[in-house]
Scaffold this active site. Structure first.
Site, PDB file in Angstrom:
ATOM      1  N   PHE A 146       0.865  -1.190   0.000  1.00 38.89           N
ATOM      2  CA  PHE A 146       0.000   0.000   0.000  1.00 38.89           C
ATOM      3  C   PHE A 146       0.895   1.232   0.000  1.00 38.89           C
ATOM      4  O   PHE A 146       1.631   1.467   0.949  1.00 38.89           O
ATOM      5  CB  PHE A 146      -0.965   0.049   1.195  1.00 38.89           C
ATOM      6  CG  PHE A 146      -1.907   1.222   1.063  1.00 38.89           C
ATOM      7  CD1 PHE A 146      -3.058   1.118   0.299  1.00 38.89           C
ATOM      8  CD2 PHE A 146      -1.611   2.452   1.640  1.00 38.89           C
ATOM      9  CE1 PHE A 146      -3.906   2.211   0.113  1.00 38.89           C
ATOM     10  CE2 PHE A 146      -2.459   3.549   1.466  1.00 38.89           C
ATOM     11  CZ  PHE A 146      -3.608   3.415   0.696  1.00 38.89           C
ATOM     12  N   ASP A 233       9.486   3.076   2.027  1.00 40.98           N
ATOM     13  CA  ASP A 233       8.288   3.855   2.325  1.00 40.98           C
ATOM     14  C   ASP A 233       7.992   3.683   3.811  1.00 40.98           C
ATOM     15  O   ASP A 233       7.446   2.671   4.244  1.00 40.98           O
ATOM     16  CB  ASP A 233       7.110   3.355   1.469  1.00 40.98           C
ATOM     17  CG  ASP A 233       5.807   4.120   1.784  1.00 40.98           C
ATOM     18  OD1 ASP A 233       5.768   4.841   2.805  1.00 40.98           O
ATOM     19  OD2 ASP A 233       4.838   3.976   1.016  1.00 40.98           O
ATOM     20  N   LYS A 274       2.616  11.425   7.202  1.00 41.19           N
ATOM     21  CA  LYS A 274       1.838  11.223   8.433  1.00 41.19           C
ATOM     22  C   LYS A 274       2.443  11.893   9.679  1.00 41.19           C
ATOM     23  O   LYS A 274       2.246  13.077   9.894  1.00 41.19           O
ATOM     24  CB  LYS A 274       1.662   9.717   8.665  1.00 41.19           C
ATOM     25  CG  LYS A 274       0.828   9.037   7.561  1.00 41.19           C
ATOM     26  CD  LYS A 274       0.478   7.623   7.948  1.00 41.19           C
ATOM     27  CE  LYS A 274      -0.050   6.795   6.808  1.00 41.19           C
ATOM     28  NZ  LYS A 274      -1.486   6.826   6.634  1.00 41.19           N
TER      29      LYS A 274
HETATM   30  C1  LIG Z   1       2.974   2.913   3.630  1.00 39.29           C
HETATM   31  C2  LIG Z   1       2.096   4.009   3.114  1.00 39.29           C
HETATM   32  N1  LIG Z   1       2.453   4.679   2.008  1.00 39.29           N
HETATM   33  C3  LIG Z   1       1.699   5.672   1.504  1.00 39.29           C
HETATM   34  C4  LIG Z   1       0.511   6.042   2.107  1.00 39.29           C
HETATM   35  C5  LIG Z   1      -0.322   7.142   1.516  1.00 39.29           C
HETATM   36  O1  LIG Z   1      -0.306   8.269   2.316  1.00 39.29           O
HETATM   37  P1  LIG Z   1      -1.446   9.396   2.124  1.00 39.29           P
HETATM   38  O2  LIG Z   1      -2.730   8.781   2.542  1.00 39.29           O
HETATM   39  O3  LIG Z   1      -1.010  10.535   3.016  1.00 39.29           O
HETATM   40  O4  LIG Z   1      -1.438   9.771   0.681  1.00 39.29           O
HETATM   41  C6  LIG Z   1       0.097   5.367   3.260  1.00 39.29           C
HETATM   42  C7  LIG Z   1      -1.190   5.710   3.913  1.00 39.29           C
HETATM   43  O5  LIG Z   1      -1.757   4.963   4.654  1.00 39.29           O
HETATM   44  C8  LIG Z   1       0.907   4.323   3.770  1.00 39.29           C
HETATM   45  O6  LIG Z   1       0.550   3.645   4.870  1.00 39.29           O
END
Ligand SMILES: Cc1ncc(COP(=O)(O)O)c(C=O)c1O
Length: 426
Positions: A146, A233, A274
């Site tokens: 994700f 990530d 976040k």
């Molecule tokens: C690992 C990871 N990458 C990217 C994202 C996407 O972030 P955003 O919702 O701020 O676009 C999330 C969101 O949950 C995430 O958990």
């Protein structure tokens, strides 16, 4: 026009249903206040927040230091765009790069934007530094990843609900099983065109899948051998959540993640979001050293809001709080306690098959099919008992409270969770 004031939960839910796109399926609770580890609904009922806005509110709701920084900066200078300089961006960039030990940062707003940024940088690096033929670059990603919701990012998702009817999809991604080092080796050996490997050090959305302890280290080594970028990530796992400053810090609990190099796997690109703002403001970032980041030149990437003064001030305050309040150590200590307490219960029940995770990013797996409503029903009962959590996938419930929780509060939460689970024993 008179704004309709929300005085009851049902009223707010009906308004969202009527006037908002149906792109989420929230738990039916309407929150109107948050402080530390607690939130309150419109009717005044208090809950423990056990989701922390998907690990954004690591520093606790409305942390006074972060709110003050936001307020002070918003009432001084909020947005200049990058057409002009501002007096916060430089100090923020110095602060954040020293904090995470990289040469440079590219500031953005949301997590998905930062992932897109990393993909663009990786491709450009592949063409200009590695010598990959234009349009041929490939990025290796993992099954069940994700990384956000943009068209490119969903192109390499394998969640059909997230993908279906949003094509045509962006090419240039090779998908391999998670936590499978041989699959990574094969993919890296399959072509000379690999720009990088994009990976979550723990797969949060997929259900807190925690890979083997040496997976990150081995993956980085393989990437280095094949001249491919190792891209972490850490939008959900980073900033103290998993009991290290970053999840790639492994077992190191120091505040500056480079003091103990032997447990640390330094990514070639680090993606944060976040908790970079403690959940107060959309702030995300890509960090890298010069040889990678310098491929980006004026006009090639940007955002009106990326690097704005409020974001910079908020992020500095949010990162200060992580150190000042020892959130890394607290997440590690309380995480161990949480799993050991839940394991005591799991030994005596058939309802829950396991608890897994690291630090305060954990999940329990309910012994029922993915299609069953048991996990959702348990979350509804947890709500009634004063604790808010949400299933990730069918039968998995993620538990991720703010990291400012005390031991006493955590044990109180464990008692609520166990009491609630017992309600569902057959
Ligand atoms: C690992 C990871 N990458 C990217 C994202 C996407 O972030 P955003 O919702 O701020 O676009 C999330 C969101 O949950 C995430 O958990």
């Amino acid at each position: 026009m008179q704004l309709e004031k929300v005085t009851a939960s049902e009223q707010a839910i009906e308004m969202e249903d009527k006037y908002g796109a149906h792109n989420y399926h929230p738990l039916p609770v309407v929150l109107s206040k948050g402080k530390g580890v607690h939130v309150w609904d419109v009717e005044g009922k208090q809950y423990y927040d056990f989701l922390s806005a998907y690990s954004a509110v690591n520093q606790g709701h409305c942390h006074p230091k972060i709110v003050k920084a936001m307020h002070d900066q918003a009432s001084t200078l909020s947005l200049t765009s990058r057409a002009f300089h501002n007096d916060i961006l430089g100090p923020y960039e110095k602060y954040v790069t020293e904090y995470f030990n990289f040469d440079k940062v590219l500031p953005m707003n949301t997590g998905a934007e930062a992932v897109e940024t990393a993909i663009k940088i990786a491709r450009k690096w592949a063409y200009e530094k590695k010598g990959v033929e234009e349009h041929q670059a490939q990025i290796i990603v993992c099954e069940n990843n994700f990384h956000g919701r943009t068209t490119t990012v969903i192109s390499f998702s394998n969640d059909e609900n997230a993908r279906k009817n949003f094509g045509p999809y962006t090419p240039g991604f090779i998908k391999i099983p998670y936590n499978d080092i041989n699959a990574l080796k094969e993919a890296l050996e399959s072509t000379e065109n690999i720009a990088g490997f994009l990976v979550e050090p723990i797969q949060g959305e997929a259900g807190v899948f925690t890979p083997a302890d040496d997976y990150m280290k081995q993956a980085k080594e393989l990437c280095s051998q094949h001249n491919a970028l190792f891209i972490a990530d850490e939008i959900q796992t980073g900033i103290a959540r998993t009991g290290g400053l970053l999840a790639v810090c492994g077992n190191c609990d120091c505040q500056n993640h480079c003091e103990r190099q032997e447990t640390y796997t330094k990514p070639d690109m680090l993606i944060l979001g976040k908790a970079l703002s403690g959940g107060n403001y959309p702030v995300s970032a890509v960090l890298a050293d010069n040889e990678v980041m310098n491929v980006i030149q004026p006009g090639q990437h940007g955002s009106t809001f990326g690097g704005n003064p409020v974001a910079g001030a908020v992020a500095i305050a949010a990162l200060d709080v992580v150190k000042d309040e020892n959130l890394i150590q607290n997440a590690r200590k309380l995480g161990n306690l949480f799993r050991s307490e839940l394991n005591k219960y799991i030994e005596q029940t058939d309802l829950v098959s396991l608890v897994r995770g690291r630090g305060l990013l954990n999940a329990i797996v309910i012994n029922d099919s993915e299609e069953s409503s048991t996990a959702w029903d348990i979350c509804m009962a947890l709500r009634d008992n004063g604790l808010l959590a949400k299933p990730t996938h069918g039968n998995i419930i993620r538990f991720a409270p703010p990291l400012v929780m005390t031991e006493e509060e955590l044990l109180d939460c464990v008692a609520i969770i166990v009491k609630t689970l017992k309600q569902f024993e057959k």
